[in-house]
Motif scaffolding. Structure first.
Motif, PDB file in Angstrom:
ATOM      1  N   ARG A   4     -14.179  34.873  -6.534  1.00 41.46           N
ATOM      2  CA  ARG A   4     -15.137  35.301  -5.511  1.00 41.46           C
ATOM      3  C   ARG A   4     -15.859  36.576  -5.956  1.00 41.46           C
ATOM      4  O   ARG A   4     -17.093  36.676  -5.832  1.00 41.46           O
ATOM      5  CB  ARG A   4     -14.408  35.549  -4.194  1.00 41.46           C
ATOM      6  N   GLU A  18     -19.842  37.224  -6.976  1.00 40.91           N
ATOM      7  CA  GLU A  18     -20.637  38.191  -6.218  1.00 40.91           C
ATOM      8  C   GLU A  18     -21.167  39.320  -7.100  1.00 40.91           C
ATOM      9  O   GLU A  18     -22.320  39.739  -6.959  1.00 40.91           O
ATOM     10  CB  GLU A  18     -19.791  38.791  -5.093  1.00 40.91           C
ATOM     11  N   ARG A  19     -20.312  39.817  -8.018  1.00 40.11           N
ATOM     12  CA  ARG A  19     -20.657  41.024  -8.772  1.00 40.11           C
ATOM     13  C   ARG A  19     -20.886  40.786 -10.264  1.00 40.11           C
ATOM     14  O   ARG A  19     -21.365  41.683 -10.957  1.00 40.11           O
ATOM     15  CB  ARG A  19     -19.545  42.069  -8.610  1.00 40.11           C
TER      16      ARG A  19
END
Length: 219
Positions: free
Chosen positions: A19, A23-24
């Motif tokens: 996750r 996202e990053r």
């Protein structure tokens, strides 16, 4: 921690790591951030994983161990046993479909991870080939390698289609495709080149020769 509990714990960490990677970005995400997201300490993280890269492929490590344990206990036909082991791997990936899909998205963006994935695939092939070498010592090695390569490639093709959302492939689909892969052949022996023919005693030698020539041409 029991085997299944340990696997579930690792999958929880993998889930959080993927996750964050999505996202990053893989490079921008730190081990500390993964540990916080998974609700564990940095020390606990490193008791389970050596690096961020190991987190990406943690489910594969579990799959390899499970496949090896299955093969160590199986007593049936070795060719079928390899197929059953691969089916077990595929079935677990269908249960972890979301994790497999997110890992695919992360891996395809990072060259180093794509290289690690290639090595991981080879480890499956090596496990299956070594099993066949042990159980079928008289089978030509090329036949064993060809079989395991075909089985692994078939599994990976259907899995990739599934994680890309191109197909809802199920275990039954993989089983049907694996059944089409030819099993290996045994080593040839001197008797493989012998032909035994039965003819009436009073048949003329010329007729015997003609019939033999015709039948041998059709073999």
């Amino acid at each position: 921690m029991a085997h299944d509990d340990a696997a579930q714990f690792r999958l929880t960490v993998v889930d959080q790591a993927l996750r964050l990677f999505a996202e990053r970005g893989y490079e921008a995400t730190t081990v500390d951030e993964i540990a916080v997201a998974a609700g564990i300490s940095r020390r606990t993280f490193f008791r389970q994983f050596r690096s961020k890269e190991d987190v990406i492929f943690a489910d594969h490590e579990f799959q390899l161990v499970s496949a090896q344990e299955f093969l160590e206990q199986v007593t049936g036909d070795p060719w079928d046993a390899v197929c059953e082991a691969v089916l077990g791997v595929f079935e677990r990936f269908t249960q972890w479909r979301d994790i497999a899909a997110r890992r695919y998205q992360v891996v395809r963006r990072v060259p180093a991870l794509r290289e690690r994935e290639i090595v991981t695939v080879f480890r499956y092939e090596r496990l299956f080939t070594e099993f066949l070498r042990e159980r079928l010592p008289d089978t030509p090695d090329l036949a064993r390698v060809q079989f395991t390569a075909a089985v692994t490639a078939t599994h990976n093709y259907l899995l990739r289609r599934m994680v890309r959302g191109e197909s809802g492939a199920a275990v039954g689909d993989l089983r049907a495709e694996l059944a089409l892969i030819p099993r290996g052949r045994r080593e040839r022996s001197a008797t493989d080149d012998m032909v035994v023919a039965v003819f009436p005693r009073d048949m003329p030698p010329r007729r015997v020769a003609d019939l033999l020539a015709t039948r041998l041409d059709s073999l």
